[in-house]
Design an enzyme around this catalytic site. Structure first.
Site, mmCIF file in Angstrom:
data_model
loop_
_atom_site.group_PDB
_atom_site.id
_atom_site.type_symbol
_atom_site.label_atom_id
_atom_site.label_comp_id
_atom_site.label_asym_id
_atom_site.label_seq_id
_atom_site.Cartn_x
_atom_site.Cartn_y
_atom_site.Cartn_z
ATOM 1 N N GLN A 245 8.220 -4.197 -5.627
ATOM 2 C CA GLN A 245 7.146 -4.122 -6.623
ATOM 3 C C GLN A 245 7.424 -3.020 -7.647
ATOM 4 O O GLN A 245 7.675 -1.867 -7.283
ATOM 5 C CB GLN A 245 5.794 -3.853 -5.965
ATOM 6 C CG GLN A 245 4.665 -3.979 -6.992
ATOM 7 C CD GLN A 245 3.304 -3.581 -6.473
ATOM 8 O OE1 GLN A 245 3.051 -2.418 -6.186
ATOM 9 N NE2 GLN A 245 2.405 -4.543 -6.374
ATOM 10 N N GLY B 163 -5.084 -5.601 3.055
ATOM 11 C CA GLY B 163 -4.628 -4.222 2.890
ATOM 12 C C GLY B 163 -5.240 -3.300 3.920
ATOM 13 O O GLY B 163 -4.747 -3.170 5.041
ATOM 14 N N ARG B 164 -6.388 -2.689 3.590
ATOM 15 C CA ARG B 164 -6.937 -1.610 4.410
ATOM 16 C C ARG B 164 -7.203 -2.038 5.854
ATOM 17 O O ARG B 164 -6.995 -1.258 6.775
ATOM 18 C CB ARG B 164 -8.209 -1.070 3.753
ATOM 19 C CG ARG B 164 -7.919 -0.305 2.465
ATOM 20 C CD ARG B 164 -9.164 -0.158 1.636
ATOM 21 N NE ARG B 164 -9.714 -1.462 1.289
ATOM 22 C CZ ARG B 164 -10.977 -1.694 0.963
ATOM 23 N NH1 ARG B 164 -11.832 -0.689 0.965
ATOM 24 N NH2 ARG B 164 -11.377 -2.906 0.647
ATOM 25 N N ASN C 273 -7.143 -11.560 -2.636
ATOM 26 C CA ASN C 273 -7.109 -10.227 -2.023
ATOM 27 C C ASN C 273 -8.429 -9.492 -2.283
ATOM 28 O O ASN C 273 -9.001 -9.608 -3.352
ATOM 29 C CB ASN C 273 -5.918 -9.445 -2.614
ATOM 30 C CG ASN C 273 -5.897 -7.974 -2.213
ATOM 31 O OD1 ASN C 273 -5.868 -7.093 -3.064
ATOM 32 N ND2 ASN C 273 -5.911 -7.698 -0.941
ATOM 33 N N GLY C 274 -8.856 -8.757 -1.276
ATOM 34 C CA GLY C 274 -10.029 -7.895 -1.426
ATOM 35 C C GLY C 274 -11.060 -8.115 -0.340
ATOM 36 O O GLY C 274 -11.640 -9.182 -0.221
ATOM 37 N N ASP C 275 -11.226 -7.079 0.502
ATOM 38 C CA ASP C 275 -12.274 -7.087 1.527
ATOM 39 C C ASP C 275 -12.119 -8.151 2.588
ATOM 40 O O ASP C 275 -13.121 -8.704 3.050
ATOM 41 C CB ASP C 275 -13.663 -7.207 0.879
ATOM 42 C CG ASP C 275 -14.141 -5.873 0.352
ATOM 43 O OD1 ASP C 275 -13.638 -4.837 0.829
ATOM 44 O OD2 ASP C 275 -15.001 -5.864 -0.543
ATOM 45 N N MET D 67 0.841 -1.203 0.000
ATOM 46 C CA MET D 67 0.000 0.000 0.000
ATOM 47 C C MET D 67 0.869 1.244 0.000
ATOM 48 O O MET D 67 1.603 1.506 0.965
ATOM 49 C CB MET D 67 -0.933 0.002 1.215
ATOM 50 C CG MET D 67 -2.107 -0.952 1.067
ATOM 51 S SD MET D 67 -3.251 -0.845 2.456
ATOM 52 C CE MET D 67 -2.264 -1.565 3.762
ATOM 53 N N CYS E 181 -2.721 -1.024 -9.958
ATOM 54 C CA CYS E 181 -2.891 0.378 -9.548
ATOM 55 C C CYS E 181 -3.854 1.074 -10.505
ATOM 56 O O CYS E 181 -3.667 1.046 -11.723
ATOM 57 C CB CYS E 181 -1.550 1.107 -9.524
ATOM 58 S SG CYS E 181 -1.735 2.807 -8.959
HETATM 59 C C1 LIG Z 1 -3.771 3.473 0.212
HETATM 60 C C2 LIG Z 1 -3.595 2.305 -0.694
HETATM 61 C C3 LIG Z 1 -2.423 2.181 -1.424
HETATM 62 C C4 LIG Z 1 -2.217 1.079 -2.277
HETATM 63 N N1 LIG Z 1 -1.016 0.960 -2.936
HETATM 64 C C5 LIG Z 1 -0.773 -0.179 -3.650
HETATM 65 C C6 LIG Z 1 0.525 -0.431 -4.214
HETATM 66 O O1 LIG Z 1 1.486 0.343 -4.060
HETATM 67 N N2 LIG Z 1 0.689 -1.575 -4.941
HETATM 68 C C7 LIG Z 1 -0.342 -2.479 -5.111
HETATM 69 O O2 LIG Z 1 -0.146 -3.505 -5.760
HETATM 70 N N3 LIG Z 1 -1.559 -2.264 -4.582
HETATM 71 C C8 LIG Z 1 -1.790 -1.155 -3.836
HETATM 72 N N4 LIG Z 1 -3.004 -0.986 -3.237
HETATM 73 C C9 LIG Z 1 -4.029 -2.048 -3.348
HETATM 74 C C10 LIG Z 1 -3.929 -3.034 -2.170
HETATM 75 O O3 LIG Z 1 -2.711 -3.747 -2.236
HETATM 76 C C11 LIG Z 1 -5.102 -4.026 -2.197
HETATM 77 O O4 LIG Z 1 -5.076 -4.713 -3.425
HETATM 78 C C12 LIG Z 1 -6.449 -3.366 -2.027
HETATM 79 O O5 LIG Z 1 -6.432 -2.407 -0.975
HETATM 80 C C13 LIG Z 1 -7.547 -4.407 -1.744
HETATM 81 O O6 LIG Z 1 -7.267 -5.102 -0.552
HETATM 82 P P1 LIG Z 1 -8.076 -4.754 0.813
HETATM 83 O O7 LIG Z 1 -9.550 -4.898 0.501
HETATM 84 O O8 LIG Z 1 -7.599 -5.765 1.806
HETATM 85 O O9 LIG Z 1 -7.740 -3.346 1.181
HETATM 86 C C14 LIG Z 1 -3.239 0.097 -2.409
HETATM 87 C C15 LIG Z 1 -4.426 0.245 -1.682
HETATM 88 C C16 LIG Z 1 -4.611 1.306 -0.822
HETATM 89 C C17 LIG Z 1 -5.895 1.411 -0.018
#
Ligand SMILES: Cc1cc2nc3c(=O)[nH]c(=O)nc-3n(C[C@H](O)[C@H](O)[C@H](O)COP(=O)(O)O)c2cc1C
Length: 340
Positions: free
Chosen positions: A79, A234-235, A210-212, A26, A110
């Protein structure tokens, strides 16, 4: 780590991975301090914030700190984000030589306009021949495994994650992480997990879903429902890094929150003496969320400009919540041991 997972949970190429929960990369959040904390709590490997290889190639606007990591943090993936296969391969080789990551990860997810608009990040998903070329050239350029992280496709009518993942694997990818959304499908709609199951059935290399994933129960359900090898979070990790120890936020005593917050601030100030305070604020806000801190105290914490004063204020606020400032460390984050 080996104590809890004597056998690797899965392999990325020749790298054994112990554990199934992984901190998602992130931008602006998964910095070296935070990645280290989550690794100590159980995240199975680390992925850097994206490194724009256009900037790295020109050594302009590029932040070296994104590629710095502690030895004990390995396995660590750097990455890369770009839309030029030759440049990405050249930079991958230079990054391997300069920083010695264990893996190179290709960002195909992204969705920022400036990135996707130039055909990088999720923009790559519109260009299968470029994806093929990137994996072919990057895999040839480095000695470490190459992995990819993608979405389902550009929009709901163009889910091409199966085709692209296969292309990536045929050209060297050793793992695919799949975020169950498209470029168009923003965070306000739930992620789809069925495609993760589809991909797992199709590929011979590990698949990370990944996701939610917000709670421990979600992670267990994603593993069970999709058969994926690992789950990227992630979040949810921002407020609950303990999720990597399979613990929900409600289970964490204030003492542990205090010790982690204090260590993280000190570590961020150590690594970024000039500007470690600012990025720490978003974590502090998230950690304190459950406690209904009076607004003026919160403001004093989140606007504080001085590291020493902020540490004092953190001590005070957590003491008022019942933390014992002198108690021994519950988790010794500073220890260099590999044990999690
Ligand atoms: C603030 C933020 C920054 C992110 N930066 C990247 C990143 O640098 N590279 C990447 O592959 N995904 C990035 N993502 C996506 C996350 O890796 C992830 O795929 C996405 O948040 C969904 O997962 P989650 O539902 O657990 O948050 C970012 C997401 C957020 C919220």
């Amino acid at each position: 780590m080996n104590q809890t997972h004597p056998e690797p949970s899965f392999w990325i190429g020749d790298i054994p991975i112990y554990g199934r929960l992984i901190l998602a990369p992130m931008d602006g959040l998964s910095d070296a301090s935070y990645r280290w904390i989550t690794r100590k709590l159980g995240s199975a490997y680390s992925v850097s914030e994206f490194v724009n290889t256009l900037d790295y190639a020109n050594q302009k606007k590029y932040e070296k700190k994104r590629l710095l990591f502690r030895e004990e943090e390995r396995p660590f993936a750097a990455q890369l984000l770009d839309n030029d296969a030759v440049r990405m391969a050249e930079c991958a080789a230079r990054i391997e030589e300069e920083f010695h990551p264990d893996m190179i990860d290709i960002n195909m997810g992204c969705s920022a306009k400036s990135v996707a608009g130039r055909g990088a990040g999720v923009g790559l998903m519109k260009n299968p021949s470029l994806v093929k070329e990137i994996f072919r050239l990057v895999s040839q350029a480095v000695h470490v495994p190459v992995t990819g992280k993608m979405r389902l496709g550009w929009d709901e009518s163009s889910h091409n994650f199966l085709e692209l993942s296969e292309l990536a694997v045929e050209n060297g990818a050793q793992l695919i992480a799949l975020h169950g959304r498209t470029q168009k499908n923003s965070f306000n709609k739930p992620a789809h997990w069925e495609p993760i199951a589809e991909l797992k059935k199709r590929l011979r290399v590990p698949v990370v879903g990944n996701g939610d994933v917000w709670k421990v129960e979600d992670a267990r359900r994603m593993l069970a429902e999709t058969g994926c090898d690992g789950v990227m979070i992630g979040r949810a990790a921002k407020a609950n890094p303990w999720i990597f120890s399979w613990r929900d936020r409600e289970q964490i005593p204030v003492q542990e929150v205090y010790q982690l917050a204090r260590y993280q601030l000190q570590e961020m100030l150590r690594l970024q003496p000039e500007n470690g305070l600012m990025p720490f604020r978003k974590y502090l806000k998230a950690y304190l969320e459950p406690y209904q801190i009076p607004r003026e105290i919160m403001k004093a914490l989140l606007t504080c400009q001085d590291g020493t004063i902020l540490i004092e204020r953190i001590d005070q606020v957590f003491q008022s919540l019942g933390a014992d400032l002198d108690a021994p460390q519950i988790i010794d984050f500073s220890s260099l041991s590999q044990e999690v």
